[in-house]
Design a protein around this motif. Structure first.
Motif, mmCIF file in Angstrom:
data_model
loop_
_atom_site.group_PDB
_atom_site.id
_atom_site.type_symbol
_atom_site.label_atom_id
_atom_site.label_comp_id
_atom_site.label_asym_id
_atom_site.label_seq_id
_atom_site.Cartn_x
_atom_site.Cartn_y
_atom_site.Cartn_z
ATOM 1 N N CYS A 161 0.817 -1.216 0.000
ATOM 2 C CA CYS A 161 0.000 0.000 0.000
ATOM 3 C C CYS A 161 0.853 1.270 0.000
ATOM 4 C CB CYS A 161 -0.927 0.041 1.205
ATOM 5 S SG CYS A 161 -1.725 -1.523 1.561
ATOM 6 N N CYS B 44 2.509 3.464 -2.952
ATOM 7 C CA CYS B 44 1.757 4.551 -3.576
ATOM 8 C C CYS B 44 1.211 5.541 -2.548
ATOM 9 C CB CYS B 44 0.564 4.008 -4.354
ATOM 10 S SG CYS B 44 0.982 3.049 -5.802
ATOM 11 N N HIS B 45 0.635 5.013 -1.482
ATOM 12 C CA HIS B 45 0.021 5.880 -0.468
ATOM 13 C C HIS B 45 1.094 6.440 0.443
ATOM 14 C CE1 HIS B 45 -4.289 4.856 -1.088
ATOM 15 N NE2 HIS B 45 -3.775 3.764 -1.606
ATOM 16 N N HIS C 228 -5.162 -0.188 -8.077
ATOM 17 C CA HIS C 228 -5.095 -1.417 -7.290
ATOM 18 C C HIS C 228 -5.241 -2.636 -8.182
ATOM 19 C CE1 HIS C 228 -6.778 1.720 -4.539
ATOM 20 N NE2 HIS C 228 -5.726 1.356 -3.871
#
Lengths: 128, 240
Positions: free
Chosen positions: A111, A114-115, B133
């Protein structure tokens, strides 16, 4: 009287032994650092969060990206705002909230490729 | 990028091309949706760009890349680009124009047609997005887009904006600043153009007859790039 003294002694010894046992276990396995630095409660009871936080996140992810629903409750940004360390401002790093428990449980997530793992604004209350 | 004006126009059927309306105003957005309310098919977000007002500045480009945290590695061939300015020149007269080009948010997006995983999709309110995603980085969509609007992220990214996660191995493009639109704000390019630029860009709901953009599309000539492809783009141009 004697019996009482023995009872006290046994009690003292067993407490010491317990503390000792915990210490050696902690030395062998690096327990996760779960430091709660802000907020009085999570978005769900702790036992539920431990088990199901990934489900909440993945569900919210699809709602937000595909439907434009931006409820704060299970938003990843929101977890980060509340759980980032005061010192580093991040949920990653050695003692980072997400990273240290995942290291302990041998979980790896992508995660934060990107985050951002950095807190954006101070969160104090769990959103509804 | 520089394109011959004739060739550029030849891309689309040449519709009317009369004079242009002054007075672009900053979009009145009806109201921000509440976070519990899903994007709706009743809306269709779009842009109207009057290129007679588009001066040589590239403020829309820098505003976009600032807002979305799109920073490159000084490698123009591979750096991501969400919006760019395209120069047009009439070879006979030398008449030169500039226009900003980004994802055209098609009603019938070719990128969505070719996507093997469903990562490319059109949101109910017309915004064409990549669900990173699900994206596997195959880049079919990059090939399929007639506007060259999509980029692939070739290198690891750091320092992302919280509202705009970005990472290596996925495709990305203009999102119409979906995170701002969902808060009831206009895209960064539009806001900046109206503040510091030529006031050439307007944003709004193409379906809502009360909006500025709807009024102008109704009463003034405008065109779609590559209208021949019948993609029904959400981004329209005037003065081309």
């Amino acid at each position: 009287m004697l019996r009482f003294a023995v009872a006290v002694l046994v009690a003292v010894l067993s407490v010491a032994a317990l503390a000792d046992g915990q210490k050696t276990r902690a030395d062998r396995v690096a327990l996760p650092t779960i430091k709660i630095e802000q907020g009085d409660a999570c978005v769900a009871p702790t036992s539920e969060m431990r088990r199901d936080h990934m489900k909440f996140l993945l569900h919210q992810r699809d709602r937000t990206v595909h439907q434009g629903l931006r409820e704060p409750r299970h938003s990843l940004k929101n977890c980060v705002d509340c759980h980032a360390s005061r010192e580093s401002g991040s949920v990653l790093g050695k003692d980072g909230f997400c990273a240290s428990c995942h290291a302990y449980a041998s979980v790896s997530i992508d995660c934060f490729e990107c985050h951002t793992p950095l807190r954006q604004r101070a969160a104090t209350k769990a959103p509804k | 990028m520089s394109v011959d004006r004739r060739q550029f126009l030849a891309w689309g059927t040449v519709a009317a091309g009369a004079a242009l309306a002054p007075g672009l105003r900053l979009i009145e957005l009806a109201q921000a949706r509440s976070p519990q309310e899903a994007a709706s098919v009743l809306q269709r977000w779009g842009l109207l760009i009057d290129i007679t007002k588009c001066t040589d500045c590239d403020r829309c480009v820098s505003a976009c890349h600032e807002e979305n945290g799109v920073s490159g590695h000084e490698r123009p061939a591979t750096d991501a680009q969400w919006i760019r300015t395209v120069g047009l020149r009439d070879t006979r007269t030398g008449h030169a124009q500039t226009l900003p080009l980004m994802c055209q948010h098609c009603e019938h997006p070719p990128c969505v047609d070719v996507c093997p995983t469903g990562a490319s999709f059109k949101r109910d309110d017309g915004i064409v997005l990549v669900d990173k995603h699900i994206c596997i980085g195959c880049r079919y969509c990059v090939m399929a887009c007639p506007y060259g609007a999509r980029s692939f992220v070739h290198e690891a990214v750091s320092g992302q904006k919280a509202d705009v996660p970005r990472g290596k191995g996925t495709v990305e493009a203009c999102t119409l600043c979906v995170h701002r639109v969902d808060r009831g704000e206009a895209p960064a390019c539009v806001q900046t153009c109206n503040r510091d630029g030529g006031k050439a860009m307007a944003f709004g709901d193409l379906n809502d007859a009360s909006t500025e953009i709807h009024r102008r599309l109704r009463s003034e000539p405008s065109r779609q790039l590559r209208a021949d492809l019948a993609l029904n783009t959400g981004v329209r141009y005037q003065g081309l």
